[in-house]
Design a protein around this motif. Sequence first.
Motif, PDB file in Angstrom:
ATOM      1  N   PRO A 183       0.804  -1.221   0.000  1.00  0.00           N
ATOM      2  CA  PRO A 183       0.000   0.000   0.000  1.00  0.00           C
ATOM      3  C   PRO A 183       0.843   1.280   0.000  1.00  0.00           C
ATOM      4  N   TYR A 184       1.945   1.267   0.744  1.00  0.00           N
ATOM      5  CA  TYR A 184       2.807   2.455   0.837  1.00  0.00           C
ATOM      6  C   TYR A 184       4.201   1.969   1.193  1.00  0.00           C
ATOM      7  N   ALA A 185       5.188   2.391   0.434  1.00  0.00           N
ATOM      8  CA  ALA A 185       6.576   1.990   0.694  1.00  0.00           C
ATOM      9  C   ALA A 185       7.396   3.224   1.047  1.00  0.00           C
ATOM     10  N   ILE A 186       8.147   3.117   2.127  1.00  0.00           N
ATOM     11  CA  ILE A 186       9.076   4.173   2.520  1.00  0.00           C
ATOM     12  C   ILE A 186      10.483   3.640   2.319  1.00  0.00           C
ATOM     13  N   GLY A 187      11.274   4.362   1.564  1.00  0.00           N
ATOM     14  CA  GLY A 187      12.669   3.998   1.346  1.00  0.00           C
ATOM     15  C   GLY A 187      13.580   4.930   2.114  1.00  0.00           C
ATOM     16  N   ILE A 188      14.422   4.360   2.933  1.00  0.00           N
ATOM     17  CA  ILE A 188      15.343   5.135   3.753  1.00  0.00           C
ATOM     18  C   ILE A 188      16.750   5.013   3.168  1.00  0.00           C
ATOM     19  N   ARG A 189      17.399   6.126   2.972  1.00  0.00           N
ATOM     20  CA  ARG A 189      18.762   6.138   2.430  1.00  0.00           C
ATOM     21  C   ARG A 189      19.793   5.893   3.527  1.00  0.00           C
ATOM     22  N   ASN A 190      19.635   6.573   4.676  1.00  0.00           N
ATOM     23  CA  ASN A 190      20.590   6.459   5.781  1.00  0.00           C
ATOM     24  C   ASN A 190      19.846   5.943   7.006  1.00  0.00           C
ATOM     25  N   ILE A 191      20.021   4.684   7.335  1.00  0.00           N
ATOM     26  CA  ILE A 191      19.237   4.067   8.414  1.00  0.00           C
ATOM     27  C   ILE A 191      19.582   4.623   9.790  1.00  0.00           C
ATOM     28  N   MET A 192      20.634   5.409   9.894  1.00  0.00           N
ATOM     29  CA  MET A 192      20.993   6.020  11.173  1.00  0.00           C
ATOM     30  C   MET A 192      20.406   7.426  11.327  1.00  0.00           C
ATOM     31  N   ASP A 193      19.811   7.959  10.276  1.00  0.00           N
ATOM     32  CA  ASP A 193      19.340   9.345  10.252  1.00  0.00           C
ATOM     33  C   ASP A 193      17.881   9.433  10.696  1.00  0.00           C
ATOM     34  N   LYS A 194      17.691   9.744  11.969  1.00  0.00           N
ATOM     35  CA  LYS A 194      16.322   9.808  12.501  1.00  0.00           C
ATOM     36  C   LYS A 194      15.534  10.965  11.894  1.00  0.00           C
ATOM     37  N   GLU A 195      16.197  12.017  11.458  1.00  0.00           N
ATOM     38  CA  GLU A 195      15.488  13.128  10.805  1.00  0.00           C
ATOM     39  C   GLU A 195      14.903  12.674   9.463  1.00  0.00           C
ATOM     40  N   GLU A 196      15.661  11.893   8.709  1.00  0.00           N
ATOM     41  CA  GLU A 196      15.141  11.357   7.446  1.00  0.00           C
ATOM     42  C   GLU A 196      13.959  10.434   7.716  1.00  0.00           C
ATOM     43  N   ILE A 197      14.096   9.573   8.707  1.00  0.00           N
ATOM     44  CA  ILE A 197      13.009   8.649   9.055  1.00  0.00           C
ATOM     45  C   ILE A 197      11.769   9.425   9.453  1.00  0.00           C
ATOM     46  N   LYS A 198      11.939  10.435  10.303  1.00  0.00           N
ATOM     47  CA  LYS A 198      10.796  11.256  10.739  1.00  0.00           C
ATOM     48  C   LYS A 198      10.124  11.935   9.554  1.00  0.00           C
ATOM     49  N   ALA A 199      10.916  12.522   8.676  1.00  0.00           N
ATOM     50  CA  ALA A 199      10.358  13.224   7.514  1.00  0.00           C
ATOM     51  C   ALA A 199       9.549  12.281   6.633  1.00  0.00           C
ATOM     52  N   LYS A 200      10.054  11.084   6.414  1.00  0.00           N
ATOM     53  CA  LYS A 200       9.347  10.139   5.541  1.00  0.00           C
ATOM     54  C   LYS A 200       8.122   9.537   6.234  1.00  0.00           C
ATOM     55  N   LEU A 201       8.189   9.359   7.542  1.00  0.00           N
ATOM     56  CA  LEU A 201       6.996   8.926   8.276  1.00  0.00           C
ATOM     57  C   LEU A 201       5.942  10.036   8.265  1.00  0.00           C
ATOM     58  N   ASP A 202       6.381  11.289   8.401  1.00  0.00           N
ATOM     59  CA  ASP A 202       5.444  12.421   8.308  1.00  0.00           C
ATOM     60  C   ASP A 202       4.737  12.437   6.958  1.00  0.00           C
ATOM     61  N   GLU A 203       5.479  12.161   5.882  1.00  0.00           N
ATOM     62  CA  GLU A 203       4.877  12.091   4.548  1.00  0.00           C
ATOM     63  C   GLU A 203       3.815  11.013   4.491  1.00  0.00           C
ATOM     64  N   PHE A 204       4.106   9.863   5.091  1.00  0.00           N
ATOM     65  CA  PHE A 204       3.133   8.770   5.132  1.00  0.00           C
ATOM     66  C   PHE A 204       1.877   9.228   5.856  1.00  0.00           C
ATOM     67  N   PHE A 205       2.018   9.788   7.043  1.00  0.00           N
ATOM     68  CA  PHE A 205       0.838  10.204   7.814  1.00  0.00           C
ATOM     69  C   PHE A 205       0.071  11.311   7.084  1.00  0.00           C
ATOM     70  N   ASN A 206       0.760  12.220   6.428  1.00  0.00           N
ATOM     71  CA  ASN A 206       0.081  13.279   5.673  1.00  0.00           C
ATOM     72  C   ASN A 206      -0.690  12.711   4.499  1.00  0.00           C
ATOM     73  N   SER A 207      -0.225  11.619   3.930  1.00  0.00           N
ATOM     74  CA  SER A 207      -0.939  11.003   2.807  1.00  0.00           C
ATOM     75  C   SER A 207      -2.245  10.353   3.254  1.00  0.00           C
ATOM     76  N   LYS A 208      -2.382  10.117   4.567  1.00  0.00           N
ATOM     77  CA  LYS A 208      -3.573   9.460   5.112  1.00  0.00           C
ATOM     78  C   LYS A 208      -4.644  10.450   5.540  1.00  0.00           C
ATOM     79  N   LYS A 209      -4.354  11.736   5.433  1.00  0.00           N
ATOM     80  CA  LYS A 209      -5.326  12.761   5.858  1.00  0.00           C
ATOM     81  C   LYS A 209      -6.344  13.018   4.790  1.00  0.00           C
TER      82      LYS A 209
END
Length: 92
Positions: free
Chosen positions: A66-92
């Motif tokens: 249904p939705y795939a998130i690709g992370i470039r740097n698995i240690m970068d919590k800011e990247e993870i947060k930004a991409k999770l935010d995109e996921f949640f925004n897509s559900k609004k």
Amino acid sequence: MYKGLVACRAGMGSSMLLKIKVEQVISEQKMDLQVEHGNLDSLVGFNGDVVITMEDVAHEIANQVPYAIGIRNIMDKEEIKAKLDEFFNSKK
């Protein structure tokens, strides 16, 4: 509550580390997401909302989930947060 799968090809080190980082972000940001860990074989029968994986794998599985998130740097919590935010925004 949304359901996610953190996976990589083998389901070993990289995805386990990514799962730990994802769970840290979820906890810190109080996100409504529960994640489990697996490998790409776990996609069979997966009925969750999002798959979180490495960037190259996300492109390969985009049509299968249904939705795939690709992370470039698995240690970068800011990247993870930004991409999770995109996921949640897509559900609004």
